[in-house]
Design a protein around this motif. Sequence first.
Motif, PDB file in Angstrom:
ATOM      1  N   PHE A 181     101.311 118.168  -7.678  1.00 51.94           N
ATOM      2  CA  PHE A 181     100.025 118.846  -7.516  1.00 51.94           C
ATOM      3  C   PHE A 181     100.112 120.237  -8.133  1.00 51.94           C
ATOM      4  CE2 PHE A 181      97.057 121.479  -5.136  1.00 51.94           C
ATOM      5  CZ  PHE A 181      95.935 120.685  -5.071  1.00 51.94           C
ATOM      6  N   PRO A 182      99.036 120.733  -8.776  1.00 50.77           N
ATOM      7  CA  PRO A 182      97.713 120.123  -8.976  1.00 50.77           C
ATOM      8  C   PRO A 182      97.478 119.612 -10.395  1.00 50.77           C
ATOM      9  CG  PRO A 182      97.547 122.472  -9.270  1.00 50.77           C
ATOM     10  CD  PRO A 182      99.016 122.176  -9.070  1.00 50.77           C
ATOM     11  N   TRP A 183      98.538 119.186 -11.070  1.00 49.13           N
ATOM     12  CA  TRP A 183      98.349 118.819 -12.481  1.00 49.13           C
ATOM     13  C   TRP A 183      98.781 117.395 -12.818  1.00 49.13           C
ATOM     14  CZ3 TRP A 183     102.677 117.882 -15.692  1.00 49.13           C
ATOM     15  CH2 TRP A 183     103.924 118.162 -15.108  1.00 49.13           C
ATOM     16  N   GLU A 184      99.912 116.943 -12.261  1.00 47.04           N
ATOM     17  CA  GLU A 184     100.412 115.602 -12.578  1.00 47.04           C
ATOM     18  C   GLU A 184      99.901 114.619 -11.523  1.00 47.04           C
ATOM     19  OE1 GLU A 184     104.719 113.679 -13.595  1.00 47.04           O
ATOM     20  OE2 GLU A 184     104.498 114.701 -11.665  1.00 47.04           O
ATOM     21  N   PHE A 185      99.168 113.612 -11.960  1.00 51.80           N
ATOM     22  CA  PHE A 185      98.516 112.693 -11.022  1.00 51.80           C
ATOM     23  C   PHE A 185      98.843 111.258 -11.392  1.00 51.80           C
ATOM     24  CE2 PHE A 185      94.722 110.032 -10.099  1.00 51.80           C
ATOM     25  CZ  PHE A 185      94.820 110.045  -8.714  1.00 51.80           C
ATOM     26  N   LEU A 186      99.353 110.499 -10.411  1.00 49.77           N
ATOM     27  CA  LEU A 186      99.702 109.097 -10.603  1.00 49.77           C
ATOM     28  C   LEU A 186      98.710 108.249  -9.810  1.00 49.77           C
ATOM     29  CD1 LEU A 186     103.563 109.461 -10.067  1.00 49.77           C
ATOM     30  CD2 LEU A 186     102.275 109.584 -12.226  1.00 49.77           C
ATOM     31  N   PRO A 187      97.761 107.578 -10.480  1.00 52.12           N
ATOM     32  CA  PRO A 187      96.697 106.860  -9.769  1.00 52.12           C
ATOM     33  C   PRO A 187      97.239 105.785  -8.837  1.00 52.12           C
ATOM     34  CG  PRO A 187      96.214 107.036 -12.121  1.00 52.12           C
ATOM     35  CD  PRO A 187      97.638 107.456 -11.939  1.00 52.12           C
ATOM     36  N   GLY A 188      96.520 105.599  -7.744  1.00 54.82           N
ATOM     37  CA  GLY A 188      96.828 104.535  -6.803  1.00 54.82           C
ATOM     38  C   GLY A 188      95.733 103.486  -6.827  1.00 54.82           C
ATOM     39  N   ARG A 189      95.743 102.635  -5.832  1.00 51.24           N
ATOM     40  CA  ARG A 189      94.762 101.549  -5.741  1.00 51.24           C
ATOM     41  C   ARG A 189      93.347 102.101  -5.686  1.00 51.24           C
ATOM     42  NH1 ARG A 189      95.736  98.439  -0.472  1.00 51.24           N
ATOM     43  NH2 ARG A 189      97.841  98.846  -1.211  1.00 51.24           N
ATOM     44  N   GLY A 190      92.460 101.553  -6.519  1.00 51.52           N
ATOM     45  CA  GLY A 190      91.058 101.942  -6.488  1.00 51.52           C
ATOM     46  C   GLY A 190      90.748 103.248  -7.178  1.00 51.52           C
ATOM     47  N   GLN A 191      91.722 103.859  -7.871  1.00 53.88           N
ATOM     48  CA  GLN A 191      91.506 105.140  -8.515  1.00 53.88           C
ATOM     49  C   GLN A 191      91.479 105.016 -10.033  1.00 53.88           C
ATOM     50  OE1 GLN A 191      94.772 107.367  -6.646  1.00 53.88           O
ATOM     51  NE2 GLN A 191      93.218 108.659  -5.699  1.00 53.88           N
ATOM     52  N   TYR A 266      92.575 112.873  -0.583  1.00 55.19           N
ATOM     53  CA  TYR A 266      93.160 112.424  -1.841  1.00 55.19           C
ATOM     54  C   TYR A 266      93.830 113.561  -2.608  1.00 55.19           C
ATOM     55  CZ  TYR A 266      88.830 114.223  -4.001  1.00 55.19           C
ATOM     56  OH  TYR A 266      87.776 115.018  -4.424  1.00 55.19           O
ATOM     57  N   LEU A 267      93.685 114.790  -2.137  1.00 58.48           N
ATOM     58  CA  LEU A 267      94.323 115.934  -2.778  1.00 58.48           C
ATOM     59  C   LEU A 267      95.590 116.378  -2.063  1.00 58.48           C
ATOM     60  CD1 LEU A 267      91.181 118.083  -3.687  1.00 58.48           C
ATOM     61  CD2 LEU A 267      92.507 116.562  -5.167  1.00 58.48           C
ATOM     62  N   CYS A 268      95.986 115.709  -0.996  1.00 52.51           N
ATOM     63  CA  CYS A 268      97.193 116.087  -0.276  1.00 52.51           C
ATOM     64  C   CYS A 268      98.413 115.487  -0.972  1.00 52.51           C
ATOM     65  CB  CYS A 268      97.131 115.597   1.163  1.00 52.51           C
ATOM     66  SG  CYS A 268      96.166 116.686   2.235  1.00 52.51           S
ATOM     67  N   ALA A 269      99.342 116.374  -1.373  1.00 53.84           N
ATOM     68  CA  ALA A 269     100.518 115.960  -2.126  1.00 53.84           C
ATOM     69  C   ALA A 269     101.786 116.358  -1.386  1.00 53.84           C
ATOM     70  CB  ALA A 269     100.506 116.613  -3.514  1.00 53.84           C
TER      71      ALA A 269
END
Length: 301
Positions: A181-191, A266-269
């Motif tokens: 967070f807040p730049w590298e994001f690995l999508p999960g189910r439904g994203q 969804y923003l909690c890392a």
Amino acid sequence: MVRLAGGEGSMGSVDFFPEERPVRRVVVEPFWIDTHPVTNTAFRRFVRETGYVTVAERELDPADFPGARAADLVPGGLVFRRCDRPVPLDDWRRWWGYTPGANWRHPVGPDSDLTGRDQHPVTQVAYDDAAAYAAWAGKLLPSEAQWEFAARGGLDRATFSWGEEFAPRGRRMANTWLGRFPWEFLPGRGQTDQPGTTKVGTYPPNGYGLFDMTGNVWEWTVDHFGPRPEAGSCCAPHATQGDTDRTPPPEAGQGHPRRVIKGGSYLCAPNYCLRYRPPARQGQSEDTATCHLGFRCVLPD
């Protein structure tokens, strides 16, 4: 809704953040709780039948914001903007911004809409908006004790609402941020390739059959925030004493009471927030509307 028989359980944690302390035993009376957060479809029905105008859609009174420029006093809400590179994590303003035109119909700004999001949790709702919906539906907003009791799903003092392991057998259990967070994001189910809400029920329910009790969106409760120690803001921006989150500049505001919000989003890392746990809590200014904050309702038995 699901009926919970109530009983005695634990609230709080000593393992993570100071505002969660101390652990204490509470007794919760039987109650009913929504199986998932209120959706855009349900909130749209409420607005159509009542003509209700949300806080984020209302004109701002200059008297509430002495010293603010007239150009800043435009209805809107807080929207997350993903960073394109690593940044220091000591100031949430690097990834949050007040966005004119953001509201429940346009959750991430005036160019967004609810296409494909009918069954996503409604967002950009302030505390009064959630309370108004609950009253219209003949329900109530939950207390913090009710919410946490429900979120634990019968697993008293477990770290997560589903147990001790974040991803049992490699399975993601909630819509939370994976990556740095807040730049590298690995999508999960439904994203998609961008962080955001997911359809309610995308991830497994807890032991009480309740969906999205942690992750997806933070949820309002009726409890005022305090008097336990208060930590700094994380992925949920909130006003400090004398500030306001409704519109910039924050130093111009008069301050608003804060309510406890629960559940993380969804923003909690794990590298920053780690608040997708039943005891996690934050204080949120009552007039704040954001793209990651919603609610669900309860009824006494």
